[in-house]
Design a protein around this motif. Structure first.
Motif, PDB file in Angstrom:
ATOM      1  N   UNK A 107     -24.353 -18.105  19.281  1.00 34.70           N
ATOM      2  CA  UNK A 107     -25.687 -18.207  19.873  1.00 34.70           C
ATOM      3  C   UNK A 107     -26.331 -19.551  19.517  1.00 34.70           C
ATOM      4  N   UNK A 108     -26.148 -20.019  18.261  1.00 30.31           N
ATOM      5  CA  UNK A 108     -26.673 -21.324  17.861  1.00 30.31           C
ATOM      6  C   UNK A 108     -26.061 -22.434  18.707  1.00 30.31           C
ATOM      7  N   UNK A 109     -24.814 -22.244  19.149  1.00 31.52           N
ATOM      8  CA  UNK A 109     -24.153 -23.219  20.021  1.00 31.52           C
ATOM      9  C   UNK A 109     -24.573 -23.050  21.483  1.00 31.52           C
ATOM     10  N   UNK A 110     -25.592 -22.227  21.714  1.00 27.13           N
ATOM     11  CA  UNK A 110     -26.184 -22.012  23.037  1.00 27.13           C
ATOM     12  C   UNK A 110     -25.221 -21.318  23.990  1.00 27.13           C
ATOM     13  N   UNK A 111     -24.383 -20.458  23.427  1.00 31.45           N
ATOM     14  CA  UNK A 111     -23.429 -19.709  24.237  1.00 31.45           C
ATOM     15  C   UNK A 111     -23.998 -18.339  24.570  1.00 31.45           C
ATOM     16  N   UNK A 112     -23.696 -17.862  25.774  1.00 29.02           N
ATOM     17  CA  UNK A 112     -24.105 -16.542  26.221  1.00 29.02           C
ATOM     18  C   UNK A 112     -22.894 -15.649  26.405  1.00 29.02           C
ATOM     19  N   UNK A 113     -23.161 -14.334  26.557  1.00 32.87           N
ATOM     20  CA  UNK A 113     -22.104 -13.325  26.553  1.00 32.87           C
ATOM     21  C   UNK A 113     -22.239 -12.441  27.805  1.00 32.87           C
ATOM     22  N   UNK A 114     -21.732 -12.919  28.965  1.00 36.30           N
ATOM     23  CA  UNK A 114     -21.928 -12.168  30.210  1.00 36.30           C
ATOM     24  C   UNK A 114     -21.067 -10.916  30.329  1.00 36.30           C
ATOM     25  N   UNK A 115     -19.897 -10.913  29.705  1.00 34.86           N
ATOM     26  CA  UNK A 115     -19.004  -9.751  29.715  1.00 34.86           C
ATOM     27  C   UNK A 115     -18.366  -9.618  28.341  1.00 34.86           C
ATOM     28  N   UNK A 116     -17.938  -8.415  27.942  1.00 33.66           N
ATOM     29  CA  UNK A 116     -17.364  -8.233  26.604  1.00 33.66           C
ATOM     30  C   UNK A 116     -16.207  -9.189  26.331  1.00 33.66           C
ATOM     31  N   UNK A 117     -16.278  -9.836  25.163  1.00 35.53           N
ATOM     32  CA  UNK A 117     -15.208 -10.718  24.734  1.00 35.53           C
ATOM     33  C   UNK A 117     -15.256 -12.115  25.307  1.00 35.53           C
ATOM     34  N   UNK A 118     -16.208 -12.389  26.198  1.00 33.72           N
ATOM     35  CA  UNK A 118     -16.290 -13.709  26.835  1.00 33.72           C
ATOM     36  C   UNK A 118     -17.625 -14.363  26.509  1.00 33.72           C
ATOM     37  N   UNK A 119     -17.564 -15.585  25.994  1.00 34.40           N
ATOM     38  CA  UNK A 119     -18.749 -16.381  25.697  1.00 34.40           C
ATOM     39  C   UNK A 119     -18.629 -17.703  26.444  1.00 34.40           C
ATOM     40  N   UNK A 120     -19.758 -18.242  26.861  1.00 33.98           N
ATOM     41  CA  UNK A 120     -19.712 -19.509  27.597  1.00 33.98           C
ATOM     42  C   UNK A 120     -21.034 -20.245  27.508  1.00 33.98           C
ATOM     43  N   UNK A 175     -27.865 -14.633  34.573  1.00 34.15           N
ATOM     44  CA  UNK A 175     -28.651 -13.400  34.422  1.00 34.15           C
ATOM     45  C   UNK A 175     -27.989 -12.428  33.458  1.00 34.15           C
ATOM     46  N   UNK A 176     -26.663 -12.389  33.452  1.00 31.26           N
ATOM     47  CA  UNK A 176     -25.959 -11.457  32.573  1.00 31.26           C
ATOM     48  C   UNK A 176     -25.821 -11.985  31.145  1.00 31.26           C
ATOM     49  N   UNK A 177     -25.697 -13.295  31.008  1.00 30.83           N
ATOM     50  CA  UNK A 177     -25.413 -13.881  29.691  1.00 30.83           C
ATOM     51  C   UNK A 177     -26.653 -14.050  28.828  1.00 30.83           C
ATOM     52  N   UNK A 178     -27.823 -14.234  29.444  1.00 32.41           N
ATOM     53  CA  UNK A 178     -29.038 -14.502  28.675  1.00 32.41           C
ATOM     54  C   UNK A 178     -30.205 -13.705  29.248  1.00 32.41           C
ATOM     55  N   UNK A 179     -30.904 -13.005  28.376  1.00 31.11           N
ATOM     56  CA  UNK A 179     -32.163 -12.349  28.749  1.00 31.11           C
ATOM     57  C   UNK A 179     -33.295 -13.223  28.228  1.00 31.11           C
ATOM     58  N   UNK A 180     -33.924 -13.959  29.140  1.00 30.19           N
ATOM     59  CA  UNK A 180     -34.904 -14.970  28.754  1.00 30.19           C
ATOM     60  C   UNK A 180     -36.349 -14.536  29.015  1.00 30.19           C
ATOM     61  N   UNK A 181     -36.562 -13.278  29.373  1.00 29.15           N
ATOM     62  CA  UNK A 181     -37.908 -12.808  29.717  1.00 29.15           C
ATOM     63  C   UNK A 181     -38.858 -12.918  28.529  1.00 29.15           C
ATOM     64  N   UNK A 182     -38.432 -12.404  27.377  1.00 30.89           N
ATOM     65  CA  UNK A 182     -39.296 -12.440  26.187  1.00 30.89           C
ATOM     66  C   UNK A 182     -39.517 -13.873  25.726  1.00 30.89           C
TER      67      UNK A 182
END
Length: 275
Positions: free
Chosen positions: A131-144, A186-193
């Motif tokens: 997360x510190x590397x600004x990676x998101x997790x849209x599906x299990x096991x995958x970060x980008x 939309x799947x990798x990051x919830x930015x609403x809050x």
């Protein structure tokens, strides 16, 4: 130390150690030092009680980030090499955040990685690093992340967790198969809050003008600390992926207030250090 009432933070309250590292990084980097009495005064002005401030100093020393120097009965503190490395990373990321956004070339840096369910603590630490590397997790096991230039930092992270035998990393553009880039975001990051936090920040700091002296010093520290905490939440997505993002307006305000308050804040710090 006296100051006006603190601005209500748009984020949860910062820890004593977080404030301590902000102060040392802002006013003693790279090779300066600060008396214990000055640190206690400034942290007290930020609402940190003395016992919590002393505990933060002790824990930061135990972590190897700072070291003490005794002059007679007085003690002062300076950053160690490890502490300077932490500060330098934060400064680099801060400058990236408040600088003009860079155009995206369409490439994603992609990591496939998984850990057994029973390694819960390790998985939590790994995910925090990703997360510190600004990676998101849209599906299990995958970060980008669209920040493909972060590959060296990602390599260091995977090596540190001894996952080089199982992780797979590559970079490239998406094809017209499966999720689109917009759906990935939309799947990798919830930015609403986070957007709400930014709007609160803009409202609270947009019209604030410190009176000078202690007030400008404390407000400047609060601002620098807030910036570091926002960095841990914001993936800094390019405009092509996230147009009209309120975080870019916040970055402009961070830059403006830093330029307006920095000189006076450093002058007041030097006054306290030399008193």
């Amino acid at each position: 130390m006296t100051s006006a009432d603190p601005i209500e933070s748009p984020l949860p309250r910062a820890s004593a150690r977080s404030y301590l590292l902000t102060v040392l990084g802002e006013f003693t980097y790279p090779d300066g030092a600060a008396w214990t009495t000055v640190l206690l005064k400034v942290l007290g002005g930020l609402g940190v009680e003395e016992h919590a401030a002393r505990q933060a100093i002790a824990r930061s020393a135990a972590a190897g980030w700072i070291e003490s120097e005794r002059q007679g009965r007085a003690v002062r503190w300076r950053l160690t090499n490890a502490g300077r490395a932490v500060v330098e990373e934060g400064q680099r990321r801060s400058e990236e955040f408040i600088s003009a956004p860079v155009s995206w070339d369409g490439r994603w840096l992609i990591l496939l990685v998984s850990l057994p369910q029973n390694e819960r603590t390790t998985r939590k630490r790994l995910y925090g690093g990703l997360t510190w590397l600004r990676m998101g997790n849209p599906t299990p096991g995958l970060w980008l992340t669209p920040h493909a230039e972060s590959v060296d930092e990602l390599r260091d992270l995977i090596t540190r967790f001894e996952l080089t035998d199982t992780a797979i990393c590559f970079s490239g553009r998406t094809e017209d198969v499966g999720l689109t880039d917009a759906q990935i975001v939309r799947r990798a990051w919830d930015l609403t809050e986070l957007a709400d936090h930014y709007r609160n920040f803009l409202e609270q700091y947009g019209g604030h003008r410190p009176a000078g002296g202690d007030d400008v010093l404390l407000r400047h520290i609060e601002l620098r600390n807030l910036l570091q905490r926002f960095l841990r939440l914001d993936p800094q997505l390019p405009e092509q992926l996230l147009p009209n993002w309120v975080g870019r307006e916040a970055a402009e305000l961070f830059r403006t207030r830093r330029d307006q308050w920095s000189t006076a804040a450093h002058t007041r710090w030097n006054d306290l250090l030399n008193a």
